[in-house]
Design a protein around this motif. Structure first.
Motif, PDB file in Angstrom:
ATOM      1  N   GLY A 148       0.807  -1.208   0.000  1.00 50.92           N
ATOM      2  CA  GLY A 148       0.000   0.000   0.000  1.00 50.92           C
ATOM      3  C   GLY A 148       0.845   1.264   0.000  1.00 50.92           C
ATOM      4  O   GLY A 148       0.329   2.354  -0.114  1.00 50.92           O
ATOM      5  N   PRO A 156       3.008   4.392  -0.880  1.00 53.81           N
ATOM      6  CA  PRO A 156       3.158   5.214  -2.063  1.00 53.81           C
ATOM      7  C   PRO A 156       4.603   5.172  -2.523  1.00 53.81           C
ATOM      8  O   PRO A 156       5.470   4.641  -1.858  1.00 53.81           O
ATOM      9  CB  PRO A 156       2.779   6.608  -1.584  1.00 53.81           C
ATOM     10  CG  PRO A 156       3.059   6.586  -0.132  1.00 53.81           C
ATOM     11  CD  PRO A 156       2.839   5.184   0.332  1.00 53.81           C
ATOM     12  N   PRO A 185       1.071   5.442  -5.626  1.00 52.35           N
ATOM     13  CA  PRO A 185       1.696   4.151  -5.335  1.00 52.35           C
ATOM     14  C   PRO A 185       2.726   3.803  -6.403  1.00 52.35           C
ATOM     15  O   PRO A 185       2.744   4.393  -7.483  1.00 52.35           O
ATOM     16  CB  PRO A 185       0.531   3.169  -5.382  1.00 52.35           C
ATOM     17  CG  PRO A 185      -0.694   3.979  -5.242  1.00 52.35           C
ATOM     18  CD  PRO A 185      -0.373   5.321  -5.799  1.00 52.35           C
ATOM     19  N   ASN A 186       3.543   2.814  -6.103  1.00 59.19           N
ATOM     20  CA  ASN A 186       4.561   2.435  -7.076  1.00 59.19           C
ATOM     21  C   ASN A 186       3.949   1.633  -8.224  1.00 59.19           C
ATOM     22  O   ASN A 186       2.775   1.256  -8.206  1.00 59.19           O
ATOM     23  CB  ASN A 186       5.696   1.661  -6.402  1.00 59.19           C
ATOM     24  CG  ASN A 186       5.224   0.343  -5.835  1.00 59.19           C
ATOM     25  OD1 ASN A 186       4.118  -0.099  -6.114  1.00 59.19           O
ATOM     26  ND2 ASN A 186       6.053  -0.292  -5.035  1.00 59.19           N
ATOM     27  N   ARG A 217       2.126  -1.724  -7.531  1.00 58.99           N
ATOM     28  CA  ARG A 217       0.841  -1.563  -6.870  1.00 58.99           C
ATOM     29  C   ARG A 217      -0.218  -1.063  -7.859  1.00 58.99           C
ATOM     30  O   ARG A 217      -1.349  -1.540  -7.895  1.00 58.99           O
ATOM     31  CB  ARG A 217       1.016  -0.593  -5.699  1.00 58.99           C
ATOM     32  CG  ARG A 217      -0.254  -0.081  -5.088  1.00 58.99           C
ATOM     33  CD  ARG A 217      -0.860  -1.079  -4.124  1.00 58.99           C
ATOM     34  NE  ARG A 217      -2.034  -0.494  -3.475  1.00 58.99           N
ATOM     35  CZ  ARG A 217      -3.127  -1.179  -3.184  1.00 58.99           C
ATOM     36  NH1 ARG A 217      -3.196  -2.457  -3.463  1.00 58.99           N
ATOM     37  NH2 ARG A 217      -4.148  -0.594  -2.604  1.00 58.99           N
TER      38      ARG A 217
END
Ligand code: HEM
Lengths: 329, 604
Positions: free
Chosen positions: A58, A60, A225-226, A229
């Motif tokens: 979750g 970021p 998010p990355n 994700r």
């Protein structure tokens, strides 16, 4: 008292105006995220974000959580809040418009192109707002409200038709089921599309950071998010949408069997529904295929949604076929 | 008792990528048992261990090697994916160009508008895309790939369904989802070591029960001073995936076989007329290759009446027709009779056939007499609707009884309106004072050569025009019941009024006809069944989480080390929460089972 359809038109345009406000607020939000975080985020966090899967599910892409707790305190995202509040308000007008149209017509309000657009965008916004209660996706707000304003505005301006009695082929329970579920999957694909676009942007940024390039892309990406994700979320919306789309295809065939005497005949609309289904099946495979996960699969998701929009806007209006229910002449 | 889930920074991500690497590292490879229950995937699946590319790309085994290599390529994920994308692209031209099956008139029109490009496109099968060799090649390759892909997976999965969950990995800490706690029950009297061992075993007994009740298949692997339970659930995921892919084959096969036994025919029936369901009684028919000439059930149908409503003037959608209903009498082969109605969306089912309403129109009853007053032609003539207000075009052909053959092109205007140009148009579909106009031609109709000629067309090449535009004589204009003289004293023509006795208006003065489609396809329910199975399989494949869990207890001096670990098999966004739930549940159960006074120790 004005008649119901006039109320519907009035509330629809009100909804469009409020959505436009929501779009502006969300746009300010993105701008704010870009500038504010430049100051707030320390460079170590940035580097960490560059590492492929260095970060948790979750989390970021950087130290500042999207709406959550960050190292530099809680970012408030005031404009995002305003955007969401306006989106909810607009949605209530939108819903009122759909309901009054339905009552004016004495049937479900999705039987011509104008109404498809109305109900489709209602579901896009509705799904987005429902998802917001569980996942913070407000960085998609500009896209969602922008898309809805454009589609709804174009439909209200160009596709409007007065309430007329249904033509015989549409008098069927499948109108209620098939069209509604198709609109629902469209809404899910729209969210997946937006996430895939963000995924591509984020992936570019992560790559540039890894290469040590100074300007890594729009600053708001830092609050998102990355890549992994974003990709996971896009995938999950897509698979739910895909199930609904599969159902749409089957329900449409059952209806076609009753209305046209065959369950499948490669009518233009049938063909495009099939093409979209195959594209998304390709997307799901791509995510499970080495060398195709990541950017290539994101492009497939984008292609899929482009085909959805094409199927809705272009095929309905310009292609000749049995699905001649746009109500336009 | 408390636990602190170990915070394994950097590996808590739920990304499939990291779970994939976790998988190949921590399971399977070091434990032979693991491989058996893992779903089998093509070598280039994201979860498969990377294979040395050279091994795949450089076969050195001659023909057999090349075949093997080719087969492995065809059944790889990559080729399946590429074929899917090609299939999507290949389907597009069929939506751009009119297709012979869906829109034959469109093809004719395209040919007229584009005489130059048409032959080229036709040679490329652009007007029969979905039955073209190239389109067929794509989907057949895809399905060969599909079958080649799923057969080994079915075998493998059948074995996995009977196998025990894999041995507990030696180092659970290497797994992505891992929690550990230390549990120190109050040592009972007696040998401290022995009691820890008993406690450790008991803790695993509790976990085993707990996992079982959560729907896991469990196996115990106790070894030395460690006790562990290995658990697996979600076999339905792979079952669903296989069911989905098999059902796709089922759909394709039933569609293919069903097509051979299916037929679709059209038949026009005028009010009051009948037809029998035999091959010769169809106006046109498409039938599969296995449909014999005598495979039609000879039931008889009569069109008793046809209902339609038109929206009134001044309402939204004025003139729009609807509520079509063809009321039929059916005489079955066993002699029994029944009545039925065909509506749009509501076909009538008779003797394994489904009868659909395709279209409708007017069939004015016309009588022609020659100069001697003899009837040379009499009967209803089907007119083709030209617009939504039912302006209709029809042709009367009088082949005998006249000095020369006579042809007439007629227009029927159900609700006529004279435009400024002097021409008529119809403004409503109902018979509000209908008007029939006729242009008469004389000469050779060309119907005697044995060539089939459309009943809706008059070839005017060998004919002399006797009245109407470009001649000195006006077109014949008739209202129901009226008679007019033919040009040149050839005789008379009457537009019969077929209204029932005592009718006060002209609304029933012209007979209607319906065009029915008779469709027979026994495979449709099977296709539907496979499609629904595919949908169900898809739901299982995408939403049933497949996961493994391990709980391991190691007896140590400071208490019992409890380890919990989980591994996702495929996308599993809720796995982390599931492990936490397991830990919490286990704690609670241990607390409940623990003897008085046992003190939980701090987690590590
Ligand atoms: C007829 C064309 C095909 C269609 C429409 C199709 C569609 C799908 C869909 C929708 C899924 C997602 C469901 C799931 O994850 O279980 C899936 C998964 C899968 N398909 Fe296919 N498929 C086709 C052909 C093939 C072929 C030819 C292969 C073998 C090379 C294959 C191998 C797989 C595998 C291994 C998965 C599991 C992916 C995963 O692990 O997530 N499919 N397919």
């Amino acid at each position: 008292m004005p008649d119901l359809d006039s109320i519907s038109i009035l509330t629809l345009w009100t909804a469009i105006a409020v959505y436009a406000g929501s779009f502006i607020a969300y746009a300010f939000d993105l701008a704010r995220r870009s500038s504010a975080t430049t100051a707030e985020v320390q460079s170590p966090a940035l580097v960490a974000a560059g590492g492929a899967d260095a970060r948790g599910a979750g989390a970021p892409a950087s130290g500042t959580a999207a709406g959550g707790k960050g190292k530099s305190g809680k970012p408030r995202f005031i404009f995002a809040r305003i955007g969401t509040a306006l989106a909810i308000l607009g949605w209530l007008f939108h819903l009122t418009s759909a309901l009054t149209r339905g009552f004016a017509a004495g049937r479900v309000p999705w039987a011509n192109l104008y109404e498809f657009a109305m109900i489709g965008t209602l579901l896009i916004m509705g799904v987005y707002l429902v998802v917001l209660t569980r996942i913070d996706l407000r960085y998609l707000g500009t896209f969602i409200s922008g898309l809805v304003v454009v589609l709804l505005g174009a439909a209200a301006a160009n596709f409007y038709v007065a309430v007329t009695p249904l033509v015989d082929p549409l008098k069927s329970v499948w109108l209620v089921i098939h069209v509604f579920v198709a609109s629902l999957s469209t809404a899910l694909f729209a969210l997946a599309f937006a996430l895939s676009v963000m995924q591509l942007m984020q992936s570019r940024r992560e790559r540039r950071i890894a290469e040590g390039i100074e300007s890594a892309g729009p600053g708001f990406l830092r609050t998102l998010p990355n890549t992994a994700r974003l990709e996971n979320m896009a995938y999950h919306f897509t698979v739910v949408g895909f199930i609904f789309w599969t159902f749409t295809l089957i329900a449409g065939s059952i209806w076609a069997q009753d209305a046209w005497g065959r369950y499948w005949g490669f009518d233009v609309k049938e063909t495009w529904t099939f093409i979209i289904w195959v594209l998304y099946a390709g997307y799901i495979h791509a995510r499970a295929t080495r060398g195709w996960r990541g950017n290539p699969s994101a492009w497939l998701s984008i292609t899929g949604f482009t085909a959805v929009i094409f199927n809705f806007a272009i095929v309905n209006v310009f292609f000749k076929g049995l699905h001649a229910y746009s109500g336009l002449s | 008792m408390s636990s602190s889930p170990s915070d394994r920074a950097g590996s808590a991500g739920a990304s499939g990528r990291s779970s994939a690497s976790g998988r190949s590292g921590a399971s399977g490879r070091d434990d032979g048992a693991a491989a058996a229950s893992d779903p089998l995937r093509p070598a280039d699946h994201i979860d498969s261990a990377p294979v040395d590319e050279n091994e795949i790309n450089q076969p050195q085994l001659g023909v057999v090697g090349w075949l093997r290599w080719g087969w492995r390529q065809l059944t790889s994920m990559r080729v399946a994916l590429v074929l899917l994308l090609i299939l999507a692209i290949a389907a597009i031209p069929g939506s751009v160009f009119p297709q012979r099956t869906a829109d034959p008139n469109g093809v004719v029109q395209y040919k007229q508008n584009n005489p130059d490009t048409f032959p080229v496109l036709d040679a490329m099968r652009m007007f029969d895309v979905y039955s073209s060799p190239w389109f067929s090649a794509i989907y057949l390759l895809l399905f060969i790939s599909l079958i080649g892909c799923i057969i080994p997976r079915i075998k493998h999965h059948a074995k996995a369904l009977r196998a025990l969950p894999p041995r507990t990995p030696a180092r659970l800490g290497r797994l992505e989802h891992h929690r550990s706690t230390v549990w120190a029950p109050e040592p009972a009297e007696g040998d401290g070591n022995a009691s820890t061992a008993i406690d450790a075993a008991a803790a695993i007994d509790v976990a085993e029960k707990q996992l079982k009740s959560l729907g896991y298949r469990v196996a115990r692997y106790d070894r030395g001073r460690t006790w562990s339970v290995s658990a697996e659930r979600g076999y339905w995921r792979e079952t669903g995936n296989l069911l989905f892919h098999i059902s796709l084959v089922g759909v394709l096969v039933t569609v293919g076989i069903g097509g051979g036994f299916a037929y679709t025919g059209q038949r026009v029936v005028i009010e009051g007329a009948s037809y029998v369901n035999t091959l010769i009684d169809y106006n046109s028919i498409n039938r599969g290759r296995f449909v014999a000439d005598d495979s039609f059930q000879p039931y008889a149908l009569t069109l008793d009446s046809f209902d339609v409503t038109y929206e009134d003037f001044g309402t939204p959608g004025a003139g729009q027709a609807g509520n079509f209903a063809a009321n039929l009498s059916v005489r079955n082969i066993d002699g029994s009779a029944s009545k039925g109605t065909v509506r749009v969306n509501h076909p009538l089912h008779v003797g394994g056939d489904s009868i659909y309403l395709l279209g409708n129109g007017y069939a004015p009853t016309i009588t022609v007499r020659n100069a001697d007053g003899d009837k040379v032609f009499s009967g209803p003539v089907e007119f083709l609707p030209q617009d939504s207000a039912m302006t209709s075009l029809g042709v009367v052909k009088v082949t005998d009884g006249m000095p020369e053959q006579l042809g007439m092109i007629g227009f029927l205007y159900p609700t006529p309106l004279k435009m400024k140009s002097g021409a008529y148009t119809s403004v409503h579909g109902a018979l509000n004072l209908p008007l029939l106009t006729l242009d008469v031609y004389q000469g050779d109709l060309g119907v005697d050569g044995g060539k089939p000629v459309s009943v809706f067309e008059l070839n005017t090449d060998g004919l002399e025009k006797l009245n109407g535009r470009t001649t000195d004589t006006k077109s014949i204009e008739l209202q129901p019941g009226e008679t007019a003289d033919l040009p040149n004293g050839l005789g008379t023509v009457t537009f019969e009024n077929v209204s029932p006795e005592g009718a006060k208006d002209t609304l029933q003065s012209v007979k209607r006809y319906v065009s029915l489609q008779i469709h027979h396809d026994a495979s449709a329910p099977w296709v539907l069944a496979f499609a629904l199975l595919a949908l169900g399989g898809l739901g299982l494949a995408l939403f049933v989480p497949r996961r493994r869990m391990w709980v391991k207890a190691t007896a140590a001096d400071d208490g019992i080390h409890l380890e919990y670990a989980a591994l996702a098999r495929g996308d599993d966004p809720t796995l982390a929460a599931a492990v936490d739930d397991l830990v919490r549940g286990h704690e609670r159960l241990l607390d409940a089972a623990a003897p008085e006074g046992s003190t939980p120790a701090k987690g590590d």
